[in-house]
Design a protein around this motif. Structure first.
Motif, mmCIF file in Angstrom:
data_model
loop_
_atom_site.group_PDB
_atom_site.id
_atom_site.type_symbol
_atom_site.label_atom_id
_atom_site.label_comp_id
_atom_site.label_asym_id
_atom_site.label_seq_id
_atom_site.Cartn_x
_atom_site.Cartn_y
_atom_site.Cartn_z
ATOM 1 N N GLY A 112 6.019 4.660 6.931
ATOM 2 C CA GLY A 112 7.081 5.336 6.208
ATOM 3 C C GLY A 112 8.435 5.409 6.855
ATOM 4 N N GLU A 113 8.995 6.571 7.192
ATOM 5 C CA GLU A 113 10.203 6.582 7.720
ATOM 6 C C GLU A 113 10.353 7.162 9.151
ATOM 7 O OE1 GLU A 113 13.466 8.436 5.434
ATOM 8 O OE2 GLU A 113 12.910 7.133 3.791
ATOM 9 N N LYS A 114 8.844 7.486 9.826
ATOM 10 C CA LYS A 114 8.517 8.046 10.989
ATOM 11 C C LYS A 114 8.150 6.846 11.972
ATOM 12 C CE LYS A 114 6.106 11.718 13.023
ATOM 13 N NZ LYS A 114 5.107 12.883 12.958
ATOM 14 N N LEU A 115 8.988 7.044 12.984
ATOM 15 C CA LEU A 115 8.582 6.192 14.100
ATOM 16 C C LEU A 115 7.613 6.616 15.159
ATOM 17 C CD1 LEU A 115 9.816 3.453 15.534
ATOM 18 C CD2 LEU A 115 11.195 5.180 17.008
ATOM 19 N N TYR A 116 6.731 5.834 15.609
ATOM 20 C CA TYR A 116 5.566 6.282 16.387
ATOM 21 C C TYR A 116 5.682 5.522 17.571
ATOM 22 C CZ TYR A 116 3.615 8.734 12.436
ATOM 23 O OH TYR A 116 3.310 9.662 11.298
ATOM 24 N N PRO A 117 6.277 6.091 18.879
ATOM 25 C CA PRO A 117 6.438 5.425 20.217
ATOM 26 C C PRO A 117 5.176 5.602 20.766
ATOM 27 C CG PRO A 117 7.494 7.242 20.201
ATOM 28 C CD PRO A 117 7.063 7.229 18.832
ATOM 29 N N GLY A 135 -5.733 0.286 -1.305
ATOM 30 C CA GLY A 135 -4.357 0.295 -1.353
ATOM 31 C C GLY A 135 -3.567 1.515 -0.548
ATOM 32 N N LEU A 136 -4.380 2.004 0.566
ATOM 33 C CA LEU A 136 -3.826 3.102 1.198
ATOM 34 C C LEU A 136 -2.865 2.534 2.342
ATOM 35 C CD1 LEU A 136 -3.917 6.115 1.675
ATOM 36 C CD2 LEU A 136 -5.921 5.912 3.182
ATOM 37 N N PHE A 137 -3.115 1.285 2.686
ATOM 38 C CA PHE A 137 -2.339 0.548 3.991
ATOM 39 C C PHE A 137 -1.968 -0.812 3.798
ATOM 40 C CE2 PHE A 137 -4.711 4.182 5.872
ATOM 41 C CZ PHE A 137 -3.661 4.876 6.580
ATOM 42 N N GLY A 194 0.669 -1.361 0.065
ATOM 43 C CA GLY A 194 0.013 -0.171 0.068
ATOM 44 C C GLY A 194 0.938 1.170 0.000
ATOM 45 N N LYS A 195 0.253 2.267 -0.387
ATOM 46 C CA LYS A 195 0.894 3.741 -0.164
ATOM 47 C C LYS A 195 1.569 3.779 1.099
ATOM 48 C CE LYS A 195 -0.209 8.597 -0.363
ATOM 49 N NZ LYS A 195 -1.191 9.699 -0.556
ATOM 50 N N ASN A 196 0.827 3.450 2.233
ATOM 51 C CA ASN A 196 1.606 3.548 3.481
ATOM 52 C C ASN A 196 1.774 2.116 4.174
ATOM 53 O OD1 ASN A 196 1.067 6.587 4.131
ATOM 54 N ND2 ASN A 196 -0.846 5.986 3.652
ATOM 55 N N GLY A 234 -4.217 9.525 5.984
ATOM 56 C CA GLY A 234 -5.187 9.376 5.164
ATOM 57 C C GLY A 234 -6.526 8.335 5.399
ATOM 58 N N TRP A 235 -6.419 7.913 6.529
ATOM 59 C CA TRP A 235 -7.557 6.963 6.888
ATOM 60 C C TRP A 235 -8.850 7.954 7.354
ATOM 61 C CZ3 TRP A 235 -9.192 6.103 12.204
ATOM 62 C CH2 TRP A 235 -10.189 4.934 12.244
ATOM 63 N N ARG A 236 -10.012 7.406 6.678
ATOM 64 C CA ARG A 236 -11.211 8.189 7.023
ATOM 65 C C ARG A 236 -12.288 7.454 7.969
ATOM 66 N NH1 ARG A 236 -8.005 11.988 6.126
ATOM 67 N NH2 ARG A 236 -7.821 12.804 4.027
ATOM 68 N N GLY A 237 -11.849 6.183 8.622
ATOM 69 C CA GLY A 237 -12.585 5.330 9.368
ATOM 70 C C GLY A 237 -13.211 6.231 10.437
#
Length: 157
Positions: free
Chosen positions: A134-139, A112-114, A73-75, A154-157
């Motif tokens: 991507g290249e960003k870490l989320y702790p 195709g987003l994730f 996916g894109k992400n 981009g998630w719209r849920g």
């Protein structure tokens, strides 16, 4: 077929090594940055440039979990599944992401987003559970933080 830009970038990487095959990971990443993944035909072309067999280069590609050998996916969400993250709530975060995205590990959302993939370590055990998009870490993930990250991408849920 490799583009002129891809060939040029790979040739530049090769110059940094005593042996062409030393640039194998960088060459594969060059292709992936432009295409999102490395298909069989392109793998063969890169192997030829590096003087490697297709099997040898595929071994490199499949060893490194950040080289994708099928469309993603894109992400790409890489969720750490080491013991530190497991102890700190990995399974709850994984279940939350799967429910929100409607996919399981290894799958891509219908739009195709994730793509959701496990990763053996992101090097942030002191801030578990963690994931990377991507290249960003989320702790320090919680379900609420995971939702914010999904929306950011981009998630719209």
């Amino acid at each position: 077929m490799l583009s002129d830009e891809e060939r040029s970038e790979i040739e530049e990487e090769i110059r940094h090594y005593a042996r062409k095959r030393g640039a194998s990971v960088e060459a594969l990443m060059c292709v992936q940055r432009r295409r999102g993944w490395v298909d069989d035909e392109t793998l063969k072309e890169v192997a030829d440039m590096l003087g490697m067999s297709v099997g040898e280069l595929d071994g490199v590609a499949t060893f490194y979990n950040l080289i994708f050998r099928r469309p993603v996916g894109k992400n790409v969400i890489l969720i750490c599944n080491t013991i530190s993250c497991m102890v700190m709530g990995y399974e709850n975060i994984l279940a939350h992401l799967e429910e929100r995205l409607g996919i399981r590990l290894g799958q891509t959302t219908a739009d195709g987003l994730f793509t959701l993939l496990p990763v053996p370590c992101l090097g942030a055990c002191d801030r578990s559970p963690v994931m990377m998009v991507g290249e960003k870490l989320y702790p320090g993930l919680t379900p609420e933080i995971a939702d914010e990250i999904l929306r950011e991408h981009g998630w719209r849920g």
